[in-house]
Design a protein around this motif. Structure first.
Motif, mmCIF file in Angstrom:
data_model
loop_
_atom_site.group_PDB
_atom_site.id
_atom_site.type_symbol
_atom_site.label_atom_id
_atom_site.label_comp_id
_atom_site.label_asym_id
_atom_site.label_seq_id
_atom_site.Cartn_x
_atom_site.Cartn_y
_atom_site.Cartn_z
ATOM 1 N N GLY A 1 0.788 -1.240 0.000
ATOM 2 C CA GLY A 1 0.000 0.000 0.000
ATOM 3 C C GLY A 1 0.812 1.277 0.000
ATOM 4 O O GLY A 1 0.256 2.369 -0.136
ATOM 5 N N HIS A 2 2.149 1.184 0.138
ATOM 6 C CA HIS A 2 2.978 2.405 0.182
ATOM 7 C C HIS A 2 3.820 2.531 -1.095
ATOM 8 O O HIS A 2 4.452 1.552 -1.507
ATOM 9 N N PRO A 3 3.863 3.729 -1.691
ATOM 10 C CA PRO A 3 4.743 3.910 -2.850
ATOM 11 C C PRO A 3 6.209 3.676 -2.448
ATOM 12 O O PRO A 3 6.601 4.066 -1.337
ATOM 13 N N ILE A 4 6.997 3.072 -3.356
ATOM 14 C CA ILE A 4 8.417 2.793 -3.033
ATOM 15 C C ILE A 4 9.138 4.079 -2.642
ATOM 16 O O ILE A 4 9.967 4.100 -1.745
ATOM 17 N N SER A 5 8.776 5.188 -3.322
ATOM 18 C CA SER A 5 9.474 6.449 -3.057
ATOM 19 C C SER A 5 9.244 6.960 -1.635
ATOM 20 O O SER A 5 9.963 7.850 -1.176
ATOM 21 N N ASP A 6 8.244 6.406 -0.904
ATOM 22 C CA ASP A 6 8.012 6.845 0.475
ATOM 23 C C ASP A 6 8.924 6.125 1.473
ATOM 24 O O ASP A 6 9.014 6.515 2.637
ATOM 25 N N PHE A 7 9.586 5.061 1.008
ATOM 26 C CA PHE A 7 10.481 4.321 1.912
ATOM 27 C C PHE A 7 11.847 4.988 1.966
ATOM 28 O O PHE A 7 12.250 5.691 1.033
ATOM 29 N N ASN A 8 12.567 4.732 3.065
ATOM 30 C CA ASN A 8 14.007 5.011 3.080
ATOM 31 C C ASN A 8 14.599 3.912 2.206
ATOM 32 O O ASN A 8 14.498 2.729 2.535
ATOM 33 N N ILE A 9 15.210 4.280 1.086
ATOM 34 C CA ILE A 9 15.595 3.282 0.080
ATOM 35 C C ILE A 9 16.577 2.255 0.637
ATOM 36 O O ILE A 9 16.540 1.073 0.275
ATOM 37 N N ASP A 10 17.465 2.687 1.548
ATOM 38 C CA ASP A 10 18.435 1.743 2.125
ATOM 39 C C ASP A 10 17.719 0.695 2.983
ATOM 40 O O ASP A 10 18.139 -0.455 3.051
ATOM 41 N N GLU A 11 16.640 1.121 3.641
ATOM 42 C CA GLU A 11 15.829 0.192 4.440
ATOM 43 C C GLU A 11 15.023 -0.710 3.515
ATOM 44 O O GLU A 11 14.880 -1.897 3.757
ATOM 45 N N TYR A 12 14.510 -0.110 2.450
ATOM 46 C CA TYR A 12 13.681 -0.850 1.498
ATOM 47 C C TYR A 12 14.453 -2.038 0.913
ATOM 48 O O TYR A 12 13.899 -3.130 0.751
ATOM 49 N N TYR A 13 15.760 -1.807 0.610
ATOM 50 C CA TYR A 13 16.574 -2.890 0.037
ATOM 51 C C TYR A 13 16.574 -4.119 0.948
ATOM 52 O O TYR A 13 16.729 -5.242 0.480
ATOM 53 N N ARG A 14 16.417 -3.880 2.264
ATOM 54 C CA ARG A 14 16.441 -5.005 3.211
ATOM 55 C C ARG A 14 15.227 -5.918 3.044
ATOM 56 O O ARG A 14 15.234 -7.064 3.492
ATOM 57 N N LEU A 15 14.186 -5.394 2.393
ATOM 58 C CA LEU A 15 12.982 -6.218 2.180
ATOM 59 C C LEU A 15 13.157 -7.204 1.030
ATOM 60 O O LEU A 15 12.366 -8.132 0.871
ATOM 61 N N LEU A 16 14.177 -6.969 0.212
ATOM 62 C CA LEU A 16 14.288 -7.723 -1.047
ATOM 63 C C LEU A 16 15.372 -8.796 -1.012
ATOM 64 O O LEU A 16 16.449 -8.587 -0.461
ATOM 65 N N SER A 17 15.047 -9.947 -1.605
ATOM 66 C CA SER A 17 16.063 -10.968 -1.897
ATOM 67 C C SER A 17 15.986 -11.187 -3.398
ATOM 68 O O SER A 17 14.960 -11.644 -3.906
#
Lengths: 615, 87
Positions: free
Chosen positions: A420-436
């Protein structure tokens, strides 16, 4: 690369900006540096001044005082002072040079590497970013370029400038005509220098082009991957012809450049001749008319020569500083390149509901250097914990979707929502932690196996048991366990001579182990079996459900049969979704998916029959 | 020394002017102080012995002309030909 902007000088304002930036960092980096900087300047001004007085002293004592004992004492003192000051100057200058190199590497080069590692991937990958990075790197390439050249030349400029003021002030006490001649020389020198640089720069583009082409050929000749082609297709002759052609062009244009530079140099020598002639005639007339002593004459001739040297050096310093400032500004441009994403603020990833939902809402995307959209008006939704397959031919836009989901690029239009949140609203460095993510291009870094799996370098930060577990799940444990150094084995021999080379399939398994260790909530696999043999590929498909347990996943493949176990299949063509549904639904539909699946299965069937007949 | 002569031989093969170019800077630099010392002494001697301005200026013309000539040779050969060889 546009060499025109590379080598032209910066304006005075830009030069001050570059100087200010560099010395702010340098003075902050080491307290010793400030001491060496100041002492180097002071001793370098004083030493020639003391030396200037020695012949004057000799002439005075021999012609006027005629007291040899007194002369010997004064001379000894003067020599001792000169040796002391000049020795200090040499020592400090060599220490200053060492500090310059260390600061260039420690502060500026480290900042450059760090920026290269963390800048937006879009900037890293696209033409503009690549050019900026290359120019910034050029600025740090040697002791005689950009940052270090400024650190070398600013004290030299100050030495020459301050010495010039002292010398001109001294000579003005005796003869204002000499000062006027000097000022005329300053203007003439400036105009000639400016003219020479203007003409010189006309040829910079051409030589720059040759340097770039030679640089490319040189780098290509060292590239291991291209080495195979070079040998197989006997391309050495092509390379040699190219090298010779470019070197001949470079020689031609460099010689023209040098000839142009020589002209103002010759004019400068002629002007110097006139200046010396006038100075000598004024001073000799002064001595003959008894308004000057011979000792004063000696001192003033020394001053005139000093002014000439300082003046020439001063213009060289200014020119070097302005060229180096232009390079430094390129470095600054890269270091200060803004990011399109949030880095220190944004949604807390722990507050986001998991498994994640992923939604593309009318997303279109165009690469910066491309004319057309790579994907157009793409909309789909992956529900929490769902496994979705993206299929389609080359250039359909599959990898671009992965790049967008990876936070490497922002959509040109539309929106990508993660729970539900646009990617641009995340701290991108934190967002990377969600991905494998497992990418199709596998290039391992030459560190230890466990470093790669854990993405850590210090043992204390590595969960050894988890590394083993992930290696087992990725079907790589037996291989690693058979190595003498186990998972402490280095990959490739770049950092360790005993390093090993993994095959393409083994490297892909290693990437899978890394993705499992990271345990991101969103698993993305971009052609993860492209380098695997059929048995290993089959194993991966069997494991896929357990790998994706409690995760949302996106699977990309050319092989449509490999996507049957996904909840939903999205068929892309020319950047658009043309079909969507389960394997059975799409087969029933008898559309594009059915058509491509039939061709592929027919091929596999024929291949199987062929293999059987061969057996 | 063996390597040095090998390079020298290679250079001569490429350009006969190479040897001249290679040493011209050093020769000019070495000559300069001798010229300066010789003429400075001469001019000082004239000044201390109350010689007329015309005679002293004649020496000054010669001194400065030699210095100018050496500078021109240094700029022309030292720069261009060595560079051409390097490329």
């Amino acid at each position: 690369m546009n060499k025109e902007n590379d080598r032209k000088e910066a304006s005075i304002k830009e030069s001050f900006k570059a100087i200010n930036y560099i010395f702010k960092i340098a003075f902050h980096s080491s307290k010793k540096y400030v001491f060496f900087f100041v002492t180097y300047i002071l001793t370098s001004i004083l030493a020639p001044l003391v030396l200037l007085f020695i012949p004057t002293l000799a002439v005075y004592f021999l012609s006027v005082e005629k007291n040899l004992t007194k002369f010997a004492i004064y001379l000894s003192i003067a020599f001792a002072a000169y040796i002391g000051i000049s020795g200090t100057s040499h020592y400090v200058s060599s220490r200053y040079d060492i500090e310059n190199t260390l600061i260039r590497l420690k502060d500026f080069f480290t900042a450059f590497i760090n920026k290269s590692l963390v800048c937006d991937y879009s900037y890293y990958e696209e033409k503009q970013g690549k050019e900026d990075r290359k120019k910034a790197e050029h600025c740090l390439d040697s002791n005689w370029l950009g940052v270090e050249l400024i650190m070398k030349d600013v004290p030299l400029f100050l030495i020459n400038f301050l010495s010039l003021i002292i010398y001109i002030a001294s000579s003005s006490l005796v003869s204002y005509q000499i000062v006027l001649i000097m000022l005329a020389m300053v203007i003439a020198n400036f105009l000639l220098g400016y003219l020479s640089t203007l003409i010189y720069n006309k040829y910079i583009d051409r030589t720059g082009k040759s340097y770039n082409r030679i640089d490319y050929l040189y780098r290509t000749s060292k590239n291991e991957l291209k080495g195979k082609d070079i040998r197989n297709y006997n391309l050495a002759g092509l390379f040699n012809s190219f090298f010779i052609k470019e070197f001949n062009l470079l020689k031609k244009y460099t010689l023209i450049q040098r000839s142009i530079v020589i002209l103002p140099n010759l004019s400068n020598s002629l002007l110097g001749y006139i200046r010396d002639l006038v100075a000598y005639s004024i001073l000799i007339t002064g001595v003959v008319n008894k308004s000057l002593s011979v000792a004063q004459f000696t001192l003033l001739i020394g001053i005139v020569n000093g002014i000439s040297t300082y003046l020439t050096d001063l213009f060289d310093d200014v020119n070097d500083i302005m060229v180096a400032s232009k390079d430094t500004l390129q470095y600054l441009k890269f270091i200060n390149a803004p990011s399109a994403f949030n880095h220190n603020k944004g949604i807390d990833i722990n507050s986001v509901s998991k498994p994640l939902t992923v939604e593309f809402k009318n997303v279109s995307f165009k690469y910066h250097d491309s004319k057309d959209n790579t994907i157009e008006n793409v909309s789909f939704k992956i529900n929490a914990g769902e496994k979705i397959a993206l299929v389609g031919a080359n250039g359909a836009g599959k990898t671009t979707i992965i790049k967008l989901l990876s936070g490497f690029y922002k959509p040109t239009s539309g929106e990508i929502l993660i729970s539900g949140h646009p990617i641009s609203d995340f701290n991108i460095d934190e967002y990377y932690r969600l991905l494998s993510i497992i990418n199709q291009d596998v290039e391992v870094i030459g560190v230890r196996i466990k470093d790669i799996v854990s993405s850590q370098y210090l043992d204390k930060n590595i969960d050894e048991e988890k590394v083993v577990k992930c290696l087992k799940e990725a079907d790589l444990f037996d291989k690693v366990d058979s190595l003498p150094e186990k998972d402490r084995t280095y990959l490739t021999q770049n950092l360790d001579k005993s390093g090993i080379q993994l095959s393409g399939g083994e490297s892909q398994k290693l990437m899978l182990a890394r993705a499992l260790y990271k345990d991101g909530s969103f698993l993305m696999l971009d052609e993860p079996t492209s380098a695997l043999d059929p048995i290993a590929e089959g194993k991966l498909y069997e494991q896929y459900a357990s790998l994706c347990y409690n995760k949302t996943s996106l699977f990309i493949s050319h092989r449509l049969s490999s996507t049957k176990f996904c909840n939903n299949i999205i068929y892309l063509k020319d950047g658009k979704i043309v079909e969507e549904g389960t394997h059975e639904e799409l087969m029933k539909k008898k559309g594009e998916y059915y058509h491509v699946f039939s061709i592929q299965s027919h091929y596999y069937k024929n291949q199987g029959e062929l293999n059987e007949s061969l057996l | 020394m063996k390597a040095f002569f090998k390079i020298l031989k290679y250079g001569l093969k490429l350009s006969p002017l190479y040897l001249f170019s290679l040493f011209i800077n050093d020769i000019v630099i070495a000559l300069n102080p001798f010229v300066t010392l010789f003429y400075s002494g001469k001019i000082l001697d004239y000044l201390l012995s109350n010689t007329s301005v015309d005679i002293i200026m004649k020496e000054v013309y010669i001194f400065l002309a030699i210095t100018l000539g050496l500078n021109i040779i240094k700029n022309r050969e030292g720069g261009t030909i060595v560079l051409a060889f390097r490329l």
